[in-house]
Write an enzyme that holds these catalytic residues in place. Structure first.
Site, mmCIF file in Angstrom:
data_model
loop_
_atom_site.group_PDB
_atom_site.id
_atom_site.type_symbol
_atom_site.label_atom_id
_atom_site.label_comp_id
_atom_site.label_asym_id
_atom_site.label_seq_id
_atom_site.Cartn_x
_atom_site.Cartn_y
_atom_site.Cartn_z
ATOM 1 N N GLY A 182 -6.026 12.806 2.000
ATOM 2 C CA GLY A 182 -7.074 11.795 1.814
ATOM 3 C C GLY A 182 -7.113 10.850 3.003
ATOM 4 O O GLY A 182 -8.169 10.602 3.586
ATOM 5 N N HIS A 183 -5.945 10.326 3.395
ATOM 6 C CA HIS A 183 -5.893 9.438 4.565
ATOM 7 C C HIS A 183 -6.397 10.161 5.814
ATOM 8 O O HIS A 183 -7.117 9.589 6.624
ATOM 9 C CB HIS A 183 -4.456 9.003 4.849
ATOM 10 N N LEU A 233 1.233 9.065 4.105
ATOM 11 C CA LEU A 233 -0.100 9.624 4.329
ATOM 12 C C LEU A 233 -0.259 11.014 3.718
ATOM 13 O O LEU A 233 0.669 11.810 3.664
ATOM 14 C CB LEU A 233 -0.380 9.696 5.838
ATOM 15 N N ASP A 247 -10.546 4.074 -4.042
ATOM 16 C CA ASP A 247 -10.309 2.670 -4.419
ATOM 17 C C ASP A 247 -11.673 1.979 -4.490
ATOM 18 O O ASP A 247 -12.023 1.167 -3.635
ATOM 19 C CB ASP A 247 -9.413 1.999 -3.380
ATOM 20 N N GLN A 274 -0.063 -7.429 -2.458
ATOM 21 C CA GLN A 274 -1.034 -6.807 -3.359
ATOM 22 C C GLN A 274 -0.364 -6.085 -4.528
ATOM 23 O O GLN A 274 -1.036 -5.446 -5.320
ATOM 24 C CB GLN A 274 -1.979 -5.890 -2.590
HETATM 25 O O1 PAF Z 1 -6.004 1.041 0.317
HETATM 26 C C1 PAF Z 1 -4.898 0.716 0.796
HETATM 27 O O2 PAF Z 1 -4.083 1.539 1.190
HETATM 28 C C2 PAF Z 1 -4.554 -0.775 0.904
HETATM 29 O O3 PAF Z 1 -5.054 -1.481 -0.175
HETATM 30 C C3 PAF Z 1 -4.994 -1.408 2.225
HETATM 31 C C4 PAF Z 1 -6.492 -1.395 2.401
HETATM 32 C C5 PAF Z 1 -4.340 -0.666 3.390
HETATM 33 C C6 PAF Z 1 -4.539 -2.865 2.284
HETATM 34 O O4 PAF Z 1 -3.150 -2.984 2.184
#
Ligand code: PAF
Length: 275
Positions: free
Chosen positions: A29-30, A26, A146, A55
């Site tokens: 931004g988070h 983290l 994103d 992903q």
């Molecule tokens: O943006 C991210 O960190 C990831 O793509 C998410 C939304 C947590 C899904 O794994």
């Protein structure tokens, strides 16, 4: 009091809550997503930390993805979130996990970012769907950095469930414009300085567009700036954020998006051009 949980029990499932999904490592931004989530709900806040292998189209990217759970927990405790949800791989994807039809990101997920990371958005939508199913949030926060992910999440989930509100969080940058990203911590000091040029390239490309009103010319100009700065890039494109596709003459808004490599680390960024 912050509780660290690995599973969602019935009580938590039924509570009103704002959900902030993350893959950990983290940064500010988070934390801005968390703050926004807290402000926007009268209920609880729950932050998940789960590095979703599905992903990652590139195994070494997954292997190198930064993990710092202790620090993440410390930061989230300071933010006074109610739950930190740290599920196991088996809880998210149990043996009998059935791939859901319709969780394919389709054409919109195969352009731009998706063109360079095949399967990435299918993996994102699959995990977000699974997390939503488990967590049962009233609202969820996603960052504008994103941009294509945010577009797809809104398309897939906001329309499907009237009860779920998707909250959009602004990009947080350092004072030189570098967008906050977990991947920044993989860069050396000089890499950070190089990466700061990405913001400047976006700004100059936007400026060029305003002077010439020609999207293709502006894209070519921006790509030349990447070359001049010796920064490899995957794409630099203006998109119509309403449809997340190449803008036609009728576009109202414009977004400039890019993915570039610094010291082999892939960084994405974007800038609103016409809002
Ligand atoms: O943006 C991210 O960190 C990831 O793509 C998410 C939304 C947590 C899904 O794994």
């Amino acid at each position: 009091m912050t509780r660290i949980i690995n599973e969602i029990d019935k009580k938590i499932f039924l509570e009103e809550k704002c959900f902030i999904p993350t893959m950990g490592a983290l940064h500010k931004g988070h934390l801005s997503l968390v703050k926004l989530g807290k402000q926007s709900t009268n209920g609880k806040t729950i932050v998940s930390i789960f590095v979703n292998k599905r992903q990652f189209n590139d195994e070494s990217d997954y292997d190198n993805y930064p993990i710092d759970l202790d620090k993440d927990i410390e930061l989230l405790r300071k933010e006074e979130v109610d739950y930190i949800f740290v599920p196991d791989e088996n809880y998210i994807y149990p043996k009998d996990f059935v791939e859901l039809d319709g969780m394919e990101s389709g054409e919109k997920g195969s352009l731009f970012e998706g063109a360079h990371r095949p399967g990435h958005f299918d993996g994102v939508l699959t995990v977000v769907n699974r997390l939503f199913e488990l967590v049962n949030p009233t609202s969820a926060v996603f960052g504008k950095k994103d941009a294509q992910q945010l577009y797809l999440v809104k398309e897939f989930f906001a329309n499907k469930s009237n009860n779920l509100k998707i909250i959009e969080a602004e990009i947080i940058r350092d004072k030189y414009g570098l967008a906050m990203s977990s991947r920044n911590r993989l860069l050396s000091k000089s890499g950070i300085n190089i990466a700061r040029n990405i913001f400047q390239i976006l700004k100059n490309t936007k400026e060029h567009f305003f002077q010439n009103q020609d999207i293709q010319q502006a894209e070519a100009f921006g790509k030349e700036l990447f070359n001049e700065n010796d920064i490899e890039y995957d794409y630099l494109n203006f998109v119509d954020p309403k449809y997340f596709e190449t803008p036609d003459k009728n576009h109202e808004k414009l977004l400039l998006i890019t993915a570039a490599y610094v010291e082999g680390i892939r960084l994405i960024d974007n800038m609103e051009v016409i809002q």
